[in-house]
Design an enzyme around this catalytic site. Structure first.
Site, PDB file in Angstrom:
ATOM      1  N   SER A  76       5.456  57.820  73.587  1.00  0.00           N
ATOM      2  CA  SER A  76       5.647  56.666  72.687  1.00  0.00           C
ATOM      3  C   SER A  76       5.700  57.340  71.249  1.00  0.00           C
ATOM      4  O   SER A  76       5.482  58.429  71.022  1.00  0.00           O
ATOM      5  CB  SER A  76       4.720  55.540  72.632  1.00  0.00           C
ATOM      6  OG  SER A  76       3.312  56.016  72.438  1.00  0.00           O
ATOM      7  N   LYS A  77       5.888  56.267  70.272  1.00  0.00           N
ATOM      8  CA  LYS A  77       5.954  56.629  68.902  1.00  0.00           C
ATOM      9  C   LYS A  77       4.666  57.599  68.514  1.00  0.00           C
ATOM     10  O   LYS A  77       4.679  58.449  67.621  1.00  0.00           O
ATOM     11  CB  LYS A  77       6.040  55.624  68.049  1.00  0.00           C
ATOM     12  CG  LYS A  77       7.588  54.947  68.089  1.00  0.00           C
ATOM     13  CD  LYS A  77       7.676  53.969  67.015  1.00  0.00           C
ATOM     14  CE  LYS A  77       9.178  53.346  66.905  1.00  0.00           C
ATOM     15  NZ  LYS A  77       8.749  51.790  66.618  1.00  0.00           N
ATOM     16  N   ARG A  78       3.491  57.342  69.126  1.00  0.00           N
ATOM     17  CA  ARG A  78       2.183  57.804  68.612  1.00  0.00           C
ATOM     18  C   ARG A  78       2.306  59.195  68.961  1.00  0.00           C
ATOM     19  O   ARG A  78       1.643  59.981  68.228  1.00  0.00           O
ATOM     20  CB  ARG A  78       1.295  57.184  69.640  1.00  0.00           C
ATOM     21  CG  ARG A  78       0.412  56.105  69.368  1.00  0.00           C
ATOM     22  CD  ARG A  78      -0.473  55.701  70.360  1.00  0.00           C
ATOM     23  NE  ARG A  78      -0.014  55.567  71.615  1.00  0.00           N
ATOM     24  CZ  ARG A  78      -0.416  56.582  72.677  1.00  0.00           C
ATOM     25  NH1 ARG A  78      -0.922  57.358  72.267  1.00  0.00           N
ATOM     26  NH2 ARG A  78       0.050  56.300  73.878  1.00  0.00           N
ATOM     27  N   GLY A 115       4.674  61.367  67.850  1.00  0.00           N
ATOM     28  CA  GLY A 115       5.328  61.779  66.810  1.00  0.00           C
ATOM     29  C   GLY A 115       6.638  61.543  66.949  1.00  0.00           C
ATOM     30  O   GLY A 115       7.135  60.539  67.734  1.00  0.00           O
TER      31      GLY A 115
END
Ligand code: GLU
Length: 469
Positions: free
Chosen positions: A238-240, A242
């Protein structure tokens, strides 16, 4: 039979690496079979679909070089066709109007859950004919009540689902809009899709879509469901984690060739080979060799591949991609050495194109600031004499080339009886602004003589100022 595959993203966000890998596998399969690849934008969810997302997806696909032979098709332009076929199913008694209010369905679902059952629509309006006038309704597909749906998934093997587990799916909402599962079937049929390669998050939709296709009299495509990608921490990517947007990788200085190679190996293998040109991928790709288990993203490996491609692709190919990074730095690369030559001398020194552009600015513009550490260390009063002498020797060169440049440096060191470094390092800082550069003869050769002389003069002023302060 001509193989036709497709990539069918919903334009609700950018093209992320998971989608890009699915698109790549679908594209490779078609290419391997000499078939066609279709791009279809699934924008039926009008509220969540945006033009920005659509553009971002097309941009990502183009940047990766996953060109399509048909499309892009847009579902919102095909509503008449969906309507026509929904009417056909109604007329044939294969679909029906359901007038159950949402609250009633919610209540039924709650009861089912309380009994520990899977919530499902109980088929209340399936055979009813007492249709109320002027009441909102949805249209449901009459899923078969018995039998099983068998999928011979190219990646996951045989999957069997009993029809008893499937309820009657809504194919048209109360506002008249056709639903995703219905549109996909119609599109895959109309677009002649023979192989559906998509994410495993769609496995639950597949038996429903197969039933709808059968009801329409459409051929059933073959399927391959690709696993998910996990972050390096084992959680769903996910966006977490990076950069997950494909274009973010471009921005960070990755070559599309490196990302494609990375993505193809993320869940597919051919022996223990790691490096694949696009042509090799096309030749060797088989859906059966795609792993059914989840793959973990590994940024280190992507960086390693990027370095590999920066070093090994023809420099003019790397230059095409690198030009964008110079533009981001407001550097006009037409004003200086040929970018391919700069790539050739810098390729070994960087991991990304962004870095390459950053450390190559001195080829295209003068600098006011010197790297502080390097200047302090190398532009000291003792450097004045070697720098002045090498300046004059360089200035006297009539045939500016690596050999004559090297000769000027060597002669300076010899005449002054100092080590090469005592000449080279001040010269390097003067010419490039930093203590790091490819070898001086080639670096200086890529710059004009007058530029070098001017920069040395500036460095001499810097030394003089230092002496006086
Ligand atoms: N539009 C769907 C998605 O973005 C894909 C549908 C399909 O591949 O069948 O997840």
């Amino acid at each position: 039979m001509t193989v036709v595959t497709r990539f069918a993203p919903s334009p609700t966000g950018y093209l992320h690496v998971g989608g890009a890998r699915t698109a790549l596998y679908s594209w490779l399969y078609a290419k391997n079979k000499g078939g066609d690849f279709v791009l279809r934008i699934e924008d039926t969810d009008i509220e969540r679909s945006t033009k920005e997302a659509k553009d971002a997806i097309l941009e990502g696909m183009r940047w990766l070089g996953l060109e399509w032979q048909q499309g892009p098709f847009y579902q919102t332009e095909r509503f008449d066709r969906y309507k026509e076929l929904i009417q056909q199913l109604l007329d044939e008694g294969k679909a029906y109007k359901c007038f159950m209010p949402a609250e009633e369905l919610d209540a039924i679902r709650e009861e089912q859950k309380a009994r520990g059952e899977k919530p499902r629509y109980p088929g209340t309006w399936r055979d009813r004919t007492d249709h109320p006038a002027d009441q909102p309704f949805v249209i449901r597909f009459k899923n078969p009540l018995t039998g099983t749906v068998v999928i011979n998934d190219h990646i996951r093997g045989k999957i069997e689902i009993s029809n008893e587990e499937l309820d009657d799916l809504i194919i048209q909402r109360s506002d008249g809009a056709p639903t995703y599962n219905f549109c996909v079937v119609v599109d895959d049929w109309d677009m002649g899709i023979t192989h559906v390669v998509r994410g495993e998050d769609h496995i639950n939709n597949t038996p429903r879509q197969i039933n709808i296709a059968s009801a329409l009299g459409a051929p059933i495509p073959e399927y391959g469901h690709v696993s998910m990608i996990l972050g390096d921490d084992g959680k769903k990517l996910s966006k977490r984690h990076g950069a997950v947007s494909v274009m973010q990788y471009r921005d960070d200085g990755f070559l599309p060739q490196a990302l494609l190679n990375y993505l193809v190996r993320l869940g597919w293998s051919h022996g223990d080979q790691e490096i694949f040109s696009v042509d090799e991928m096309i030749e060797l790709f088989k859906l059966e060799d795609v792993s059914p288990s989840a793959s973990a993203f590994n940024t280190e490996k992507l960086i390693w591949l990027n370095q590999h491609y920066i070093k090994s692709l023809p420099s003019n190919v790397v230059a095409e991609h690198c030009a964008w990074h110079f533009e981001q730095l407001n550097i006009d690369t037409s004003n200086g050495p040929d970018l391919s030559q700069v790539i050739e001398v810098q390729a070994d020194r960087v991991k990304t194109l962004k870095e390459l552009a950053e450390i190559s600015q001195y080829f295209y513009r003068d600098f006011d600031e010197l790297d502080e550490k390097a200047a302090k260390k190398h532009l000291r009063p003792v450097a004045k004499e070697p720098l002045s002498l090498v300046r004059d020797k360089l200035d006297a060169i009539t045939d500016w080339k690596p050999e004559t440049i090297q000769e000027a440096i060597n002669n300076t060191a010899e005449e002054l009886e100092v080590g090469m470094g005592k000449v080279g390092m001040p010269l390097r800082v003067a010419a490039t602004g930093s203590g790091n550069s490819p070898s001086l003869d080639v670096t200086l050769n890529l710059l004009e003589k007058v530029k070098i002389v001017q920069r040395i003069d500036k460095a001499l002023i810097y030394i003089a100022n230092r002496e006086n302060s």
